[in-house]
Design a protein around this motif. Structure first.
Motif, PDB file in Angstrom:
ATOM      1  N   LEU A 121      52.730  47.628  40.033  1.00  0.00           N
ATOM      2  CA  LEU A 121      54.013  47.034  39.674  1.00  0.00           C
ATOM      3  C   LEU A 121      55.112  47.731  40.461  1.00  0.00           C
ATOM      4  O   LEU A 121      55.126  48.952  40.571  1.00  0.00           O
ATOM      5  N   PHE A 122      56.027  46.970  40.995  1.00  0.00           N
ATOM      6  CA  PHE A 122      57.113  47.537  41.775  1.00  0.00           C
ATOM      7  C   PHE A 122      58.441  47.031  41.231  1.00  0.00           C
ATOM      8  O   PHE A 122      58.638  45.831  41.061  1.00  0.00           O
ATOM      9  N   PHE A 123      59.345  47.945  40.954  1.00  0.00           N
ATOM     10  CA  PHE A 123      60.660  47.613  40.426  1.00  0.00           C
ATOM     11  C   PHE A 123      61.708  48.425  41.175  1.00  0.00           C
ATOM     12  O   PHE A 123      61.398  49.426  41.808  1.00  0.00           O
ATOM     13  N   ALA A 124      62.958  48.006  41.075  1.00  0.00           N
ATOM     14  CA  ALA A 124      64.036  48.786  41.676  1.00  0.00           C
ATOM     15  C   ALA A 124      64.141  50.139  40.982  1.00  0.00           C
ATOM     16  O   ALA A 124      64.037  51.181  41.595  1.00  0.00           O
ATOM     17  N   LEU A 125      64.349  50.122  39.691  1.00  0.00           N
ATOM     18  CA  LEU A 125      64.285  51.330  38.873  1.00  0.00           C
ATOM     19  C   LEU A 125      63.518  50.950  37.622  1.00  0.00           C
ATOM     20  O   LEU A 125      63.955  50.088  36.865  1.00  0.00           O
ATOM     21  N   ARG A 126      62.386  51.565  37.410  1.00  0.00           N
ATOM     22  CA  ARG A 126      61.590  51.259  36.227  1.00  0.00           C
ATOM     23  C   ARG A 126      61.650  52.449  35.290  1.00  0.00           C
ATOM     24  O   ARG A 126      61.503  53.594  35.705  1.00  0.00           O
ATOM     25  N   PRO A 169      57.044  55.968  44.272  1.00  0.00           N
ATOM     26  CA  PRO A 169      55.750  55.342  44.599  1.00  0.00           C
ATOM     27  C   PRO A 169      54.881  56.249  45.468  1.00  0.00           C
ATOM     28  O   PRO A 169      55.330  56.765  46.492  1.00  0.00           O
ATOM     29  N   GLY A 170      53.643  56.472  45.029  1.00  0.00           N
ATOM     30  CA  GLY A 170      52.701  57.275  45.790  1.00  0.00           C
ATOM     31  C   GLY A 170      52.883  58.771  45.665  1.00  0.00           C
ATOM     32  O   GLY A 170      52.177  59.534  46.334  1.00  0.00           O
ATOM     33  N   GLU A 171      53.812  59.225  44.817  1.00  0.00           N
ATOM     34  CA  GLU A 171      54.062  60.652  44.665  1.00  0.00           C
ATOM     35  C   GLU A 171      53.818  61.087  43.227  1.00  0.00           C
ATOM     36  O   GLU A 171      53.718  60.270  42.318  1.00  0.00           O
ATOM     37  N   MET A 172      53.736  62.410  43.026  1.00  0.00           N
ATOM     38  CA  MET A 172      53.577  62.951  41.692  1.00  0.00           C
ATOM     39  C   MET A 172      54.898  62.884  40.932  1.00  0.00           C
ATOM     40  O   MET A 172      55.970  62.829  41.525  1.00  0.00           O
ATOM     41  N   MET A 173      54.799  62.898  39.613  1.00  0.00           N
ATOM     42  CA  MET A 173      55.995  62.930  38.789  1.00  0.00           C
ATOM     43  C   MET A 173      56.659  64.301  38.886  1.00  0.00           C
ATOM     44  O   MET A 173      55.997  65.330  38.917  1.00  0.00           O
ATOM     45  N   LYS A 174      57.990  64.321  38.945  1.00  0.00           N
ATOM     46  CA  LYS A 174      58.746  65.568  39.004  1.00  0.00           C
ATOM     47  C   LYS A 174      59.795  65.595  37.903  1.00  0.00           C
ATOM     48  O   LYS A 174      60.449  64.593  37.634  1.00  0.00           O
ATOM     49  N   GLN A 175      59.953  66.763  37.292  1.00  0.00           N
ATOM     50  CA  GLN A 175      61.064  66.945  36.369  1.00  0.00           C
ATOM     51  C   GLN A 175      62.324  67.190  37.179  1.00  0.00           C
ATOM     52  O   GLN A 175      62.341  68.019  38.090  1.00  0.00           O
ATOM     53  N   ILE A 176      63.386  66.455  36.866  1.00  0.00           N
ATOM     54  CA  ILE A 176      64.651  66.618  37.576  1.00  0.00           C
ATOM     55  C   ILE A 176      65.583  67.550  36.828  1.00  0.00           C
ATOM     56  O   ILE A 176      66.172  68.463  37.409  1.00  0.00           O
ATOM     57  N   GLY A 217      65.009  54.353  48.959  1.00  0.00           N
ATOM     58  CA  GLY A 217      64.128  55.462  48.609  1.00  0.00           C
ATOM     59  C   GLY A 217      64.249  55.938  47.178  1.00  0.00           C
ATOM     60  O   GLY A 217      63.435  56.741  46.718  1.00  0.00           O
ATOM     61  N   ASP A 218      65.255  55.445  46.441  1.00  0.00           N
ATOM     62  CA  ASP A 218      65.412  55.822  45.032  1.00  0.00           C
ATOM     63  C   ASP A 218      64.555  54.970  44.103  1.00  0.00           C
ATOM     64  O   ASP A 218      64.463  55.253  42.906  1.00  0.00           O
TER      65      ASP A 218
END
Length: 224
Positions: A121-126, A169-176, A217-218
């Motif tokens: 699934l691809f979204f602008a911001l999900r 997409p394609g990366e690990m989750m990061k805490q911001i 890229g966001d």
């Protein structure tokens, strides 16, 4: 994060058990371990909360016939998914925390060899959240705009901490960033000097996260 270690991908056959190990280097104060699951196209769910030395782990609404967990020492633990079916395929996340904070999160991509194909699934911001947390499911914005995501929960005023994560997409989750009501936000090191993000935390049960000056890229998954 770099302090938590899990396998990136785990391949298992249908009907087998899959055990995912998790370890960290944060020290013995980080004795809590959380296991999350995100199935394709679904929101993230907390499967179990574990602490060192306790055999009575908190599985919430999840069946212990399907899942089991071990937490023999502070710096490691494991989650087992039993009798695999194609519907078990997804991302499995390990997070560790002290009594005060949940600081690091990693995920394993569990693939069950069967008849089910991966869903993309691809979204602008999900945006994804648990059943007690309210966020918009999708947020669409134009390039150059700012995007503000609101988050609120119904867990009560004792749940005054809020964490914001991003998975591109394609990366690990990061805490911001980590926030507490009416206190200065604590951005992770790589985002401290970045003017890309801002947050508000006016009270215990709500907060906002803003991505400034959007570029392609966001696009990704944002999690409160």
């Amino acid at each position: 994060g770099s302090d938590v270690t899990q396998p990136a991908v785990l391949w298992k056959n249908k009907s087998e058990d899959a055990t995912i190990d998790c370890s960290h280097k944060k020290g013995e104060l980080y004795f809590q371990m959380y296991w999350f699951r995100q199935l394709p196209g679904k929101t993230m769910e907390l499967v179990v909360f574990t602490t060192t030395g306790s055999s009575k782990h908190d599985f919430g609404s999840f069946s212990q016939e399907k899942f089991s967990a071990t937490k023999a020492k502070a710096e490691s633990g494991a989650l087992t998914v039993k009798s695999l079916e194609p519907a078990d395929e997804g991302l499995y996340f390990c997070a560790v925390g002290s009594a005060q904070r949940c600081r690091r999160i990693k995920y394993s991509n569990l693939t069950v060899i069967g008849e089910q194909e991966n869903a993309h699934l691809f979204f602008a911001l999900r945006v994804t959240a648990g059943s007690d947390v309210d966020q918009p499911a999708m947020l669409w914005r134009n390039q150059g705009d700012n995007a503000t995501i609101s988050c609120k929960h119904s867990k009560g005023s004792s749940y005054y901490q809020m964490y914001w994560y991003r998975q591109l997409p394609g990366e690990m989750m990061k805490q911001i960033v980590y926030t507490i009501a009416s206190s200065k936000p604590d951005f992770e090191a790589e985002f401290k000097l970045d003017e890309k993000f801002s947050v508000t935390k006016p009270d215990a049960m709500s907060g906002t996260f803003t991505v400034h000056k959007l570029v392609p890229g966001d696009q990704g998954l944002y999690f409160c």
